[in-house]
Design an enzyme around this catalytic site. Sequence first.
Site, mmCIF file in Angstrom:
data_model
loop_
_atom_site.group_PDB
_atom_site.id
_atom_site.type_symbol
_atom_site.label_atom_id
_atom_site.label_comp_id
_atom_site.label_asym_id
_atom_site.label_seq_id
_atom_site.Cartn_x
_atom_site.Cartn_y
_atom_site.Cartn_z
ATOM 1 N N ASP A 23 -77.014 -44.695 -30.278
ATOM 2 C CA ASP A 23 -77.965 -44.514 -31.134
ATOM 3 C C ASP A 23 -76.980 -43.117 -32.195
ATOM 4 O OD1 ASP A 23 -79.607 -45.810 -29.655
ATOM 5 O OD2 ASP A 23 -80.454 -43.706 -29.229
ATOM 6 N N SER A 24 -76.559 -42.394 -31.725
ATOM 7 C CA SER A 24 -75.713 -41.104 -33.076
ATOM 8 C C SER A 24 -74.221 -42.428 -33.945
ATOM 9 C CB SER A 24 -74.928 -40.749 -31.836
ATOM 10 O OG SER A 24 -74.094 -40.762 -31.345
ATOM 11 N N CYS A 65 -109.046 -56.984 -28.119
ATOM 12 C CA CYS A 65 -109.771 -56.431 -27.349
ATOM 13 C C CYS A 65 -110.673 -55.621 -27.191
ATOM 14 C CB CYS A 65 -108.817 -56.022 -26.440
ATOM 15 S SG CYS A 65 -109.742 -55.454 -24.659
ATOM 16 N N TYR A 66 -110.750 -54.370 -27.699
ATOM 17 C CA TYR A 66 -111.844 -53.334 -28.344
ATOM 18 C C TYR A 66 -111.690 -53.679 -29.695
ATOM 19 C CZ TYR A 66 -114.379 -48.824 -29.518
ATOM 20 O OH TYR A 66 -114.324 -47.722 -29.758
ATOM 21 N N GLY A 95 -71.317 -40.059 -28.208
ATOM 22 C CA GLY A 95 -70.377 -41.939 -27.551
ATOM 23 C C GLY A 95 -71.462 -42.677 -27.514
ATOM 24 N N GLY A 121 -108.505 -50.383 -26.540
ATOM 25 C CA GLY A 121 -108.594 -49.298 -25.952
ATOM 26 C C GLY A 121 -109.697 -49.097 -24.751
ATOM 27 N N HIS A 175 -105.275 -59.909 -24.288
ATOM 28 C CA HIS A 175 -104.032 -59.579 -25.418
ATOM 29 C C HIS A 175 -102.810 -59.909 -24.940
ATOM 30 C CE1 HIS A 175 -105.353 -55.496 -24.409
ATOM 31 N NE2 HIS A 175 -106.738 -56.078 -23.278
#
Length: 513
Positions: free
Chosen positions: A226-227, A80-81, A223, A53, A167
């Site tokens: 995702d759908s 980290c934080y 088309g 953060g 990280h």
Amino acid sequence: MQAIVILDFGAQYSQLIARRLRALHVYCELLPFDAPQAEIEKLSPRALILSGGPNSVYDPGAPALPAYVLASGLPVLGICYGMQLIAQALHGVVHRADRREYGPATITVGGPSALFHGVPPALNVWMSHGDSVERLPDGFATLAQSPNTPFAAIGDAARRIYGVQFHPEVTHTEHGLDILRNFVYDVCGVSPNWVPANIIEESIAQVRAQTGPQGRVLCALSGGVDSAVTATLIGRAIGERLTCFFVDHGLLRQNEGDEAMALFTEHLDLNVVRVNAGERFLSKLAGVSDPERKRKIIGEEFIRVFEEEAKALGPFEFLAQGTLYPDVIESAGQGKKDAARIKSHHNVGGLPARMDFTLVEPLKRLFKDEVRAIGRTLGLPERWVNRQPFPGPGLAVRIIGPVTREATETLQAADAIVRQEIDAVPDVQRRLWQYFAVLTPVQTVGVMGDGRTYANLVAVRAVASEDGMTANWAHLPHDLLARISARIVNEVPGVNRVVYDISSKPPATIEWE
Ligand code: XMP
């Protein structure tokens, strides 16, 4: 499913932590650091990860470590934080720095530890921190150090509490994924069971539970992947009680409407109503050149069609949406915890704002790459799974000037050639985010056979990009460009000149409109 909860303390990279764990086939959720404890407990987490953060633990009002984290007895990894919060809470000392350490650093791994098992003794990691731990809490050992950071990684193996100052989630950290893998598999004992077959099974069960024995669901197919995955999962769960419709606005790529329908009905066994609304969209668009007006008209017309179909095919209690996990994280992060509101649909330009439906969102815990993996397992062909993004307003924003049937057909023919030629060179195709043709109203003089021509200019656009936010124009091989140009001029009536767009984004955008 065994979950790991990541508490977000505001780091730039929090979402990446979640993506890395998912890549390890471990289910995790990213929640704001101050999410109610009950919400965390609902997930029965097997471990907690604390993100980095931007704050110093000494800042007034800095996000604090919730008391339940260390009291839970669960394994904890602070990044980290997150590591500084652990050190502070357990009575270590955090040194307040006036300068940030940002960039690569080489760490040296100390003796054997579960966290660094199998990792080389020296590795390059990515640092981005101001404060650092100065004295360890009781029970902790130093696991790694760097010239600037004596406590680059710390751990209390007995309590299974670990901290890393660097990280591990960013790709610049060598063996970052191995370190995370060691934590989740070995320290936490979580098994890699977040795999497509399990996700599918669980989603189907959830859709069944949500919709009950009678509930009917409406799903608009665009088309896109995702759908298609959303509809397939729901279809497997409730069969005939799902009704899909696919609006062909006449501005799709060549043969795309037919191909989409064949996919839905033959391969995915869905009950799909095709709405051929090409005429309707064309007449609304007649004479309109302004790009924003085109978008608005198409968006509004889509809403009209949607409402009519919902009424004609209904009644429906539920509406399917292909919301993905990043959208959910984003809305939670903005303090809008109710992610179940209708967000404007990127693909179709916006659904009615107030609708009397309960949303069914089987993808809302998934990242895009997971949706693709599930799509493959469900039987979506590879070309569909890896389909390039296509704007909701379709070819309307690639026809500069008014949209007519003739212009649409010309562009469809040119665009098909661009795609065929590029698809024929997989090494090139793999590097591209989008590639397409644009029809301009510019007319130029040419010569064909013995005659003069005066016809339109087509532009070819091909870009490489990670996410569409920025993009670089692609350095396509000249022979490939030559084939595209020759074929377009020879095969597409009304086009006598082809140019290649060498603009990146920014300052240009990917689409021309
Ligand atoms: P631009 O042109 O803004 O495009 O650089 C970035 C990405 O967004 C897509 N795009 C759209 N997608 N509706 C959509 O669903 C739209 O109106 C729209 N406009 C642009 C574009 O294809 C690219 O991937």
